[in-house]
Design an enzyme around this catalytic site. Structure first.
Site, PDB file in Angstrom:
ATOM      1  N   GLN A   1     118.403   7.253  15.192  1.00 54.04           N
ATOM      2  CA  GLN A   1     118.965   6.645  14.035  1.00 54.04           C
ATOM      3  C   GLN A   1     119.321   7.135  12.888  1.00 54.04           C
ATOM      4  OE1 GLN A   1     115.082   4.738  11.952  1.00 54.04           O
ATOM      5  NE2 GLN A   1     116.830   2.500  11.507  1.00 54.04           N
TER       6      GLN A   1
ATOM      7  N   GLY B   1     107.752   9.356  10.081  1.00 54.32           N
ATOM      8  CA  GLY B   1     105.787   9.200  10.892  1.00 54.32           C
ATOM      9  C   GLY B   1     105.782   9.082  12.329  1.00 54.32           C
ATOM     10  N   GLY B   2     107.019   8.131  12.506  1.00 54.46           N
ATOM     11  CA  GLY B   2     107.199   7.063  13.731  1.00 54.46           C
ATOM     12  C   GLY B   2     108.429   6.779  13.942  1.00 54.46           C
TER      13      GLY B   2
ATOM     14  N   GLU C   1     104.891   0.566  14.433  1.00 53.96           N
ATOM     15  CA  GLU C   1     106.344   0.719  14.979  1.00 53.96           C
ATOM     16  C   GLU C   1     106.141  -0.142  16.542  1.00 53.96           C
ATOM     17  OE1 GLU C   1     108.771   3.040  13.946  1.00 53.96           O
ATOM     18  OE2 GLU C   1     107.210   3.775  12.694  1.00 53.96           O
TER      19      GLU C   1
ATOM     20  N   GLU D   1     113.202  -3.326   8.556  1.00 57.94           N
ATOM     21  CA  GLU D   1     111.942  -2.582   8.094  1.00 57.94           C
ATOM     22  C   GLU D   1     111.127  -3.485   7.238  1.00 57.94           C
ATOM     23  OE1 GLU D   1     111.441  -0.033   9.030  1.00 57.94           O
ATOM     24  OE2 GLU D   1     112.950   1.264  10.236  1.00 57.94           O
TER      25      GLU D   1
ATOM     26  N   TYR E   1     111.775  -1.165   2.529  1.00 54.09           N
ATOM     27  CA  TYR E   1     110.538  -1.717   3.318  1.00 54.09           C
ATOM     28  C   TYR E   1     109.473  -2.465   2.209  1.00 54.09           C
ATOM     29  CZ  TYR E   1     110.935   3.019   6.446  1.00 54.09           C
ATOM     30  OH  TYR E   1     111.771   3.196   7.539  1.00 54.09           O
TER      31      TYR E   1
ATOM     32  N   ARG F   1     107.714  16.145   8.943  1.00 57.98           N
ATOM     33  CA  ARG F   1     107.822  14.605   8.260  1.00 57.98           C
ATOM     34  C   ARG F   1     108.187  14.703   6.808  1.00 57.98           C
ATOM     35  NH1 ARG F   1     102.522  10.958   8.448  1.00 57.98           N
ATOM     36  NH2 ARG F   1     104.129   8.702   8.207  1.00 57.98           N
TER      37      ARG F   1
HETATM   38  N1  BES Z   1     113.136   3.205  12.558  1.00 62.11           N
HETATM   39  C1  BES Z   1     111.939   4.082  11.585  1.00 62.11           C
HETATM   40  C2  BES Z   1     112.288   5.755  10.755  1.00 62.11           C
HETATM   41  C3  BES Z   1     113.631   5.606  10.289  1.00 62.11           C
HETATM   42  C4  BES Z   1     114.024   5.162   9.568  1.00 62.11           C
HETATM   43  C5  BES Z   1     114.763   6.845  11.337  1.00 62.11           C
HETATM   44  C6  BES Z   1     115.652   5.675   8.984  1.00 62.11           C
HETATM   45  C7  BES Z   1     115.849   6.754  10.574  1.00 62.11           C
HETATM   46  C8  BES Z   1     116.289   6.202   9.566  1.00 62.11           C
HETATM   47  C9  BES Z   1     110.873   4.313  11.461  1.00 62.11           C
HETATM   48  O1  BES Z   1     110.100   2.620  11.635  1.00 62.11           O
HETATM   49  C10 BES Z   1     109.956   4.028  10.190  1.00 62.11           C
HETATM   50  O2  BES Z   1     109.669   3.028   9.395  1.00 62.11           O
HETATM   51  N2  BES Z   1     108.838   5.607   9.745  1.00 62.11           N
HETATM   52  C11 BES Z   1     107.955   5.603   8.944  1.00 62.11           C
HETATM   53  C12 BES Z   1     106.450   4.557   9.991  1.00 62.11           C
HETATM   54  C13 BES Z   1     105.510   4.290   8.829  1.00 62.11           C
HETATM   55  C14 BES Z   1     106.494   2.829   8.019  1.00 62.11           C
HETATM   56  C15 BES Z   1     104.363   3.695   9.223  1.00 62.11           C
HETATM   57  C16 BES Z   1     108.029   6.696   8.521  1.00 62.11           C
HETATM   58  O3  BES Z   1     108.571   7.727   9.590  1.00 62.11           O
HETATM   59  O4  BES Z   1     107.009   7.523   7.983  1.00 62.11           O
HETATM   60 ZN    ZN Z   2     109.719   1.155  10.418  1.00 62.01          ZN
END
Ligand code: BES
Ligand code: ZN
Length: 619
Positions: free
Chosen positions: A159, A286-287, A314, A336, A401, A573
């Site tokens: 992504q 984060g994930g 996730e 998101e 988000y 991260r």
């Molecule tokens: N899908 C996202 C990570 C992402 C976003 C990858 C945009 C590439 C481009 C993932 O689900 C996410 O939102 N991760 C957050 C977790 C948090 C909101 C709990 C992160 O990485 O911090």
């Molecule tokens: Zn996400």
């Protein structure tokens, strides 16, 4: 008799009318893909439907090479266009025979269109290729960069538009494919993918994968390392390096309960298995919600389950994002915002309203910070974005988000929870294994929630206007109000009653630290550090916000500078890293930041490195 004749005529007429409708529908279907500015693919002409990937993962040369074979659907076109970036394309066949291909002009964020000549009856194309050193999706780690420090590691991050840097593919969230893969890795390592996984190491280092549910390209993922599996329930479990496995298993032991809670809210889990792999600390997020196998940072392994909302997040993507996917990256908030809402509902179901509201309030503060950071570009604070000509990464901030969350929470409070839940459940069901965009969502919302219940709501303002509308839900937490009170008292008296903080959760500590006023003194920070050991906290979220305050306020006690440098040299991260580098910039300590970055950059995945390069003005 006459009557029957008339009836017959009528039924023939309706039949043919029905047939007409059907062929019209077919025509519409063949034109159903929307204009998309982040992929070269022209899926209305020719589209991939299935991938059979056969690759070798070479840890010596840091190259993945092999063949990607696609089943395609061709609507009369003499070419099919795929996305490719930093790949060497060696050879292409169609229906088993050599065919011509062309790599077009290179674009910095999109890469190159790979145009392949096909015929009307082409059912399959096969591309033999290899990755290069510039690949952006892959991060090759040395043994030293892993937890066990004994074996190298590789992971991918697809992504938003990076899958094209390790597989030539139609890299648009609108295009879904099923896939099979055969992956050859060094014998002592194990490979896992966002697919049905083997769970055990085998002797020949060749792994087979199958993803039977259609997914967009950005969700294809691979990790290779010396990892092991430990089940939590029949359908949930964790992968990690040996030294982490038991800790990870403990930390995530509520995973099955989370899946049950999620199913109770919005319908069956459609992906059979839900596992999490904990990666080395350079993982840039984060994930990442790779289907059947979430990828996660080790920074959430706090020892007390305090940061497991990440798993809920996730997992929630298994509905919002993976089952119902944003049609374009301009609709990213549909992925998101819905996921944060769903995440917080799962957390509430498992741990109660207090915990849920703390999470919501942390997000509320993130949103205010983001609005402040984006005050010169208000268009970027809209939910629906216009990212044409920009990297989709530009839209991936906390607006999607936290403003997305606030919109849904406000809607929930207006509609009542029961109506909201029935609505969301039907939304997921209707769009399952498909994509949706903002406009379709609004139509569906009007028809199935607002009009039905005779409610007016300023949806358009929420989605198409910058900032936060006035009717935003007010989120309250007694716990956080107490934290604020304790902080104020301390600032006034320089005294803090330890008994008041004894039972604070990490979220309360984060709230405490984040809300220091700009004029907090170094002596006060020293006092807090000496009393609560914040520099040495084992919770990465607490240390991150504490380091941020230390940088901003020129606090240097208890070796904090060394700790910050160590942290930035191991953790990749992006959210953590950029928070700290941006604190250095705000504090006009950019030279120190650059000094740290000199050694740290080599440990970062490209998505983190590219963001920090930009922040620090490095070419
Ligand atoms: N899908 C996202 C990570 C992402 C976003 C990858 C945009 C590439 C481009 C993932 O689900 C996410 O939102 N991760 C957050 C977790 C948090 C909101 C709990 C992160 O990485 O911090
Ligand atoms: Zn996400």
């Amino acid at each position: 008799m006459k009557k029957y004749f008339i009836l017959l005529v009528i039924s023939i007429l309706t039949l043919s009318c029905h047939e007409n409708k059907q062929s019209q529908q077919l025509e519409e279907n063949s034109n159903t893909y929307l204009e998309e500015s982040h992929s070269y693919a022209q899926p209305n002409n020719a589209v991939i439907t299935h991938l059979d990937l056969d690759i070798n993962v070479n840890f010596e040369t840091h190259v993945i090479s092999g063949t990607a074979t696609y089943d395609i659907e061709n609507s009369d076109s003499n070419q099919i266009i795929l996305d490719s970036k930093y790949l060497e394309i060696e050879n292409v066949t169609q229906n088993g025979e050599q065919t011509e291909f062309d790599l077009g002009d290179f674009d910095e964020s999109l890469g190159q269109p790979l145009t392949v000549a096909i015929q009307e009856d082409t059912k399959q194309i096969a591309i033999t290729y290899s990755t290069t050193a510039q690949t952006e999706a892959l991060q090759w780690l040395t043994a030293q960069q892993t937890a066990d420090k004994t074996h190298p590691f590789l992971f991918t991050q697809g992504q938003a538009i990076l899958t094209r840097t390790w597989i030539p593919i139609q890299d648009s969230p609108q295009i879904r494919i099923t896939y099979d893969a055969t992956v050859k890795v060094p014998q002592e390592l194990m490979a896992v993918m966002s697919a049905e996984n083997p769970k055990e190491k085998n002797e020949n280092g060749v792994y087979q994968f199958k993803m039977e549910q259609p997914i967009p390209a950005y969700l294809i993922a691979l990790a290779v390392g010396n990892i092991e599996y430990k089940a939590i329930s029949e359908r949930t479990g964790v992968y990690a390096e040996k030294s982490m496995l038991n800790k990870v298993h403990e930390e995530f032991s509520d995973m099955e309960k989370m899946v049950v809670a999620a199913e109770n809210l919005y319908g069956d889990y459609d992906w059979d298995q839900f596992d999490v792999i904990v990666l080395p600390p350079s993982f840039p997020f984060g994930g990442m919600e790779n289907p059947r196998l979430t990828f996660a940072t080790p920074t959430v392994i706090a020892g007390d389950k305090s940061l497991t909302s990440l798993v809920a997040h996730e997992l929630a993507h298994s509905w919002s994002g993976n089952l119902v996917t944003n049609a374009t990256w301009n609709d990213f908030w549909l992925n998101e915002g819905f996921t944060v809402y769903f995440e917080i509902r799962i957390m509430e179901a498992l741990y109660g309203k207090d915990r849920a509201n703390m999470l919501a309030l942390i997000g509320r503060q993130d949103l205010e910070d983001e609005l402040e950071a984006l005050k010169e570009s208000p268009n970027d604070t809209k939910l629906k974005l216009d990212l044409k000509g920009r990297n989709p990464d530009d839209g991936m901030n906390s607006i999607a988000y936290d403003k997305g969350y606030l919109f849904l929470r406000t809607l929930e409070e207006k509609e009542g929870r029961d109506n909201m839940d029935a609505f969301l459940k039907s939304y997921f069901k209707k769009n399952a294994f498909s994509t949706t965009n903002t406009e379709d969502f609004i139509t569906y919302l009007n028809e199935n929630l607002l009009d039905k219940n005779n409610i007016t709501f300023n949806t358009e303002e929420w989605i198409y206007q910058p900032g936060v509308p006035e009717n935003a839900a007010i989120i309250e937490s007694d716990a956080f109000s107490n934290v604020e009170k304790t902080l104020q008292e301390f600032l006034k008296t320089n005294e803090i009653e330890v008994t008041k903080t004894e039972n604070w959760t990490p979220q309360e500590w984060v709230h405490f630290v984040r809300n220091f006023p700009t004029d907090i003194s170094v002596a006060q920070m020293q006092q807090l550090d000496d009393t609560f050991n914040l520099t040495d906290s084992t919770n990465s979220y607490i240390t991150m916000v504490w380091y941020e305050q230390s940088i901003l306020n020129g606090y240097h006690g208890n070796n904090v500078d060394t700790k910050i440098a160590e942290f930035l040299n191991t953790v990749g991260r992006r959210w953590y890293v950029t928070t700290l580098f941006s604190a250095f910039a705000k504090a006009e300590r950019i030279e120190e930041a650059k000094e740290i970055y000199k050694t740290a950059r080599g440990n970062y995945h490209s998505v983190t490195a590219n963001t920090v390069d930009e922040m620090l003005g490095i070419e």
